[in-house]
Write a protein that holds these residues in place. Structure first.
Motif, PDB file in Angstrom:
ATOM      1  N   LEU A  79     -34.777 -26.517  32.594  1.00 60.60           N
ATOM      2  CA  LEU A  79     -34.018 -26.586  31.339  1.00 60.60           C
ATOM      3  C   LEU A  79     -32.514 -26.441  31.596  1.00 60.60           C
ATOM      4  CD1 LEU A  79     -33.741 -26.594  28.265  1.00 60.60           C
ATOM      5  CD2 LEU A  79     -34.234 -24.163  28.270  1.00 60.60           C
ATOM      6  N   VAL A  80     -32.122 -25.449  32.392  1.00 55.65           N
ATOM      7  CA  VAL A  80     -30.673 -25.273  32.590  1.00 55.65           C
ATOM      8  C   VAL A  80     -30.083 -26.443  33.375  1.00 55.65           C
ATOM      9  CG1 VAL A  80     -30.661 -22.767  32.373  1.00 55.65           C
ATOM     10  CG2 VAL A  80     -30.923 -23.787  34.630  1.00 55.65           C
ATOM     11  N   LEU A  81     -30.880 -27.012  34.282  1.00 59.04           N
ATOM     12  CA  LEU A  81     -30.384 -28.194  34.999  1.00 59.04           C
ATOM     13  C   LEU A  81     -30.128 -29.325  34.001  1.00 59.04           C
ATOM     14  CD1 LEU A  81     -29.713 -29.685  37.576  1.00 59.04           C
ATOM     15  CD2 LEU A  81     -32.118 -30.289  37.821  1.00 59.04           C
ATOM     16  N   ALA A  82     -31.099 -29.556  33.108  1.00 58.06           N
ATOM     17  CA  ALA A  82     -30.930 -30.624  32.115  1.00 58.06           C
ATOM     18  C   ALA A  82     -29.730 -30.340  31.216  1.00 58.06           C
ATOM     19  CB  ALA A  82     -32.210 -30.759  31.285  1.00 58.06           C
ATOM     20  N   LEU A  83     -29.583 -29.077  30.796  1.00 63.27           N
ATOM     21  CA  LEU A  83     -28.473 -28.740  29.908  1.00 63.27           C
ATOM     22  C   LEU A  83     -27.127 -28.871  30.617  1.00 63.27           C
ATOM     23  CD1 LEU A  83     -29.911 -25.698  27.937  1.00 63.27           C
ATOM     24  CD2 LEU A  83     -29.451 -27.990  27.088  1.00 63.27           C
TER      25      LEU A  83
END
Lengths: 293, 284, 296
Positions: free
Chosen positions: A102-106
């Motif tokens: 998730l943080v990579l995508a964000l």
């Protein structure tokens, strides 16, 4: 009397073509999200249901950077995330892996937004949803994708139910666990792709968590939970459309508030009925909800 | 039934007319027994009979609805260091950053606030304990990589570190194969003997324990009877306990208890030593 | 020397903005890594992430009421965190309860931001609350941030052993008289304080990243909690410093003059280091000991 009617259901609510698109799209979305939500609740994977649409937001940002269709961007990103999360043997996704993906995508989403200098209202509507963004083409797209998801659920329904409730038994019966885990996350991704353009990336998961959670509190068999979940989801989006049209409040807020209301009501109902039953003397044994998560 | 030796010695654990109800469901009904210090007692009974509740009462984790529980002569309070509790099993991911010696060390000072300070005495005590339970070889391995039997040894070590006078073992055999189970029983029996520790050992099957038990606390339907294996595990005594005909048969040194319509086969091809009185999973 | 100037652009350490970013970022990275180890051990990554989003709701409410964002973050975090705690007594309900609370709070967030945009017409607040920026930190916040970070680290240190025991075996901890409910509540407060202050200064995205990333990487390298904590702190600092440095450098990258977001770089560095921990043979696969041997 007709004054009140017209205040709640202003003229045009059922005749304006844009709103007709919305009614159809929202109903399809509710059916899909309500259905997929049953498995989200059964597996206790609310984090996945939250992370996939939230992270798929980056796909929309990427699409706006290269000038592609934002729904396409959403879908591609959602499915890629689902693939990364879903390839596993364990029934529940490791929350650490979900958080990192998730943080990579964000982080990518933040980068794409900065580079494309996306128009702020577009960002806001992608995050919090918009009522009147559904075009005629979108209706066909959403309808078709909705049918695909429902057919897919129909195909994997029984093995997925078994793999979600009794993974060891399912493995012993030769059910392909990894493939089913993957299938589940991809279904979440597709439901997210449908839901985000209308409800927004931040709140798409409300429809996958709230109605089905309410269903699990009220019914005991998966079939009934499914029926209840879909019914609640449809009621939520319909009321949200009417209220949103009347008040101009963001649809994401209305959907999440109605989902919360359904969840709280279901829990209170269950609590009251259990209390009534134990006072009546019937044993409390066996009144646990069927293996939620 | 009273303990066989009700002499002037203070009982290690005494239940005085103890009843426990969860909501409307009565789990234990008027339990009355005293365990003499230093004895090895097997707490035996079918699922749902209240075995775990007996243990939790002694630990002070459950309060009796009626009656009183005394441990070493005092009304039980939670967190006593005179009691060592060995749980059924330990679930741990391989990633858990905890070595075997860290897990055991929690038994020494795990309830204290603040950061642990390294000390030579602390390390020596933990090493001695690891050695005593035969876990020194894997003292520095992460617990998540250890087998069920190895973890069970660590949990025993954890409970031993306060030099308890009483050990409470909650179905330690449940997740072990026969060989590991045998080793755990032998370890506990030896330690109990050399340290004069009273042991309450919960198990649903009496057979693996027959050689080491001083007494059996047999539970069924919320009631209990205490005595030696030969005094208790008999058709007439158990029939009275269950309130219906129960047959106890001995076959080639194995004790089989037929208490219901079904005889449950255990894993490893053994016959279960008792039937089931209810089909519910119970509260356990 | 040429390469050094390529990497560390002239003026990097002189820039007041950069200095403030490094100080605040480091403080947040340290307390996030310390709490993060237990968040990872206890499988609470979803809650940790949700608290960041939940805090943003409070920030929006504070902006609407004209209050300081910090108090909005903290108040919403406490309310949301306790709501999850109360509504999920049973473990299996936890993620669904977290999801329901998160969804309700995000819904309110949508409402508040809508009202703000109605009132001011500007969408700048939205962007700022949702993404935050380490380069836009109000210097007046430094003291409270340092204070809250110390509070969070001190709480974790105080709870260390009982928290570890109840994370590893709840029943055994309870049997020894540890007030497990109180311990878990105390830890929740530590997480809330850390996540909310991080969400305020670096955004909800980086608050999750700094909480989970360094800790998840660290526990793959060591089998001891204390060492994992120290390693996580080091990794968190590395992420922040490299991220800030690269972001500063990126002002000269295309499209010129705009700069790439620091959150992207911090996450990128973090994912790369985490990837390295997967390439390295996992310690569970270490040769030399038969794991399946029943008893030693």
């Amino acid at each position: 009397m007709s004054g009140i009617w017209n205040a709640v259901f202003p003229p045009g609510l059922f005749t304006n073509p844009l709103l007709i698109h919305l009614w159809i799209a929202a109903t399809v979305i509710a059916v899909v999200a309500g259905t997929v939500g049953v498995f989200v609740n059964l597996r206790g994977d609310a984090f996945v249901a939250h992370a996939v649409p939230r992270g798929a937001f980056a796909g929309a940002a990427a699409a706006s950077l290269v000038g592609a269709n934002t729904v396409l961007g959403l879908g591609v990103f959602a499915v890629v995330m689902a693939g990364a999360i879903g390839m596993r043997r364990q029934r529940r996704a490791n929350p650490v892996d979900v958080a990192l993906i998730l943080v990579l995508a964000l982080g990518l989403g933040d980068l794409f937004l900065t580079l494309s200098q996306a128009y702020a209202p577009l960002v806001f509507s992608l995050l919090f949803g918009q009522l009147l963004g559904v075009s005629a083409t979108d209706v066909w797209l959403i309808g078709a994708l909705g049918v695909v998801v429902l057919v897919a659920v129909g195909v994997v329904y029984r093995p997925l139910l078994l793999a979600s409730t009794a993974p060891e038994l399912a493995a012993a019966r030769g059910v392909p666990i990894v493939a089913l885990n993957l299938a589940f996350t991809v279904l979440v991704a597709l439901a997210a792709t449908l839901t985000v353009p209308v409800v927004g990336a931040l709140l798409a998961f409300s429809l996958m968590v709230g109605p089905a959670a309410a269903g699990w509190y009220l019914a005991r068999t998966p079939g009934r939970v499914l029926g209840l979940s879909v019914a609640v989801a449809i009621a939520v989006v319909w009321i949200a459309i009417v209220l949103g049209y009347d008040t101009n409040l963001p649809i994401g807020f209305l959907v999440s508030a109605l989902c919360l209301a359904a969840y709280v009501t279901a829990r209170a109902w269950r609590w009251a009925s259990r209390k009534g039953r134990s006072r009546a003397g019937a044993g409390a044994a066996g009144s646990e909800p069927l293996a939620v998560g | 039934m009273d303990a066989p030796n009700p002499a002037a010695v203070e009982p290690a654990i005494a239940f005085e007319a103890v009843s426990v109800a969860f909501g409307r469901r009565e789990v234990l009904r008027g339990l009355d027994f005293a365990v003499a210090p230093g004895s090895f007692v097997g707490v035996i009974g079918p699922n749902g009979a209240g075995k775990t509740t007996v243990l939790r009462l002694a630990l002070g984790l459950v309060r009796p609805t009626r009656g009183a529980v005394r441990v070493l002569g005092q009304v039980v309070h939670r967190g006593s260091r005179a009691l060592g509790y060995v749980p059924q099993s330990l679930a741990a991911e391989p990633d858990l950053p905890l070595r075997a010696r860290d897990l055991v060390g929690l038994g020494l000072d795990g309830e204290r606030w603040g950061l642990p300070l390294p000390s030579r005495t602390r390390r020596r005590r933990i090493d001695a304990c690891l050695e005593r339970v035969g876990a020194l070889a894997y003292a520095d391995e992460p617990v998540g990589t250890l087998s069920g039997g190895e973890r069970q040894r660590l949990l025993i070590g954890q409970a031993l570190l306060t030099d308890p006078q009483i050990l409470l073992m909650d179905e330690p055999l449940a997740n072990l194969d026969i060989r590991s189970g045998r080793a755990v029983i032998d370890l506990i029996a030896t330690i109990a003997r050399e340290r004069q520790v009273t042991v309450l050992f919960v198990s649903h099957d009496v057979n693996p324990l027959v050689g080491v038990l001083d007494q059996v606390l047999y539970l069924a339907d919320g009631r209990a009877v205490l005595g030696t294996v030969d005094q208790v595990v008999r058709s007439d005594v158990l029939s009275q306990l269950y309130g219906r005909p129960v047959e106890v048969v001995r076959v080639q040194g194995h004790i089989l208890v037929f208490a219901g319509p079904d005889v449950v086969p255990l894993e490893h091809g053994e016959l279960a030593a008792h039937g089931r009185t209810r089909s519910t999973a119970g509260h356990a | 020397m040429g390469f050094w100037h390529q990497l560390v652009a002239p003026g990097f350490f002189q820039s007041g903005q950069v200095q403030a970013a490094l100080v605040i970022g480091s403080v947040v990275a340290v307390s996030s890594a310390v709490a993060g180890i237990f968040v990872v051990i206890r499988g609470q990554a979803f809650l940790g992430h949700a608290l960041g989003d939940i805090g943003a709701t409070g920030a929006a409410a504070a902006a609407l009421a004209g209050l300081q964002a910090l108090w909005g973050f903290l108040a919403a975090g406490l309310v949301g965190g306790l709501a999850v705690d109360v509504s999920s007594r049973r473990a299996r309900e936890r993620d669904v309860a977290t999801g329901v609370v998160l969804s309700a709070m995000l819904g309110l967030s949508a409402l508040f931001l809508y009202l703000i945009s109605q009132a001011s017409g500007g969408a700048g607040v939205t962007q700022q609350i949702l993404f935050g920026s380490i380069f836009a930190v109000d210097p007046a916040l430094t003291d409270p941030i340092v204070g809250f970070s110390l509070l969070s680290v001190a709480l974790v240190a105080l709870l260390f052993r009982p928290l570890l025991w109840s994370s590893v075996h709840l029943e055994a901890a309870r049997a020894r008289g540890i007030p497990v409910g109180l311990v878990s509540l105390g830890f929740l407060v530590a997480v809330i304080v850390t996540v909310e202050e991080a969400a305020l200064v670096v955004g909800a995205l980086l608050s999750t990243a700094l909480l989970v990333g360094p800790a998840a990487t660290a526990i793959r390298f060591t089998g001891r909690v204390g060492r994992a904590m120290l390693l996580a702190v080091g990794l968190g600092l590395l992420d922040v410093w490299l991220g800030v440095l690269l972001s500063y450098d990126s002002y000269t990258w295309p499209p010129a003059g705009r700069g790439w977001p620091v959150s992207f770089f911090i996450v990128a560095v973090m994912i790369v280091t985490h990837g390295v921990s997967h390439v390295r043979p996992h310690r569970r696969l270490r040769a030399g000991r038969a794991v399946s041997e029943p008893l030693g």
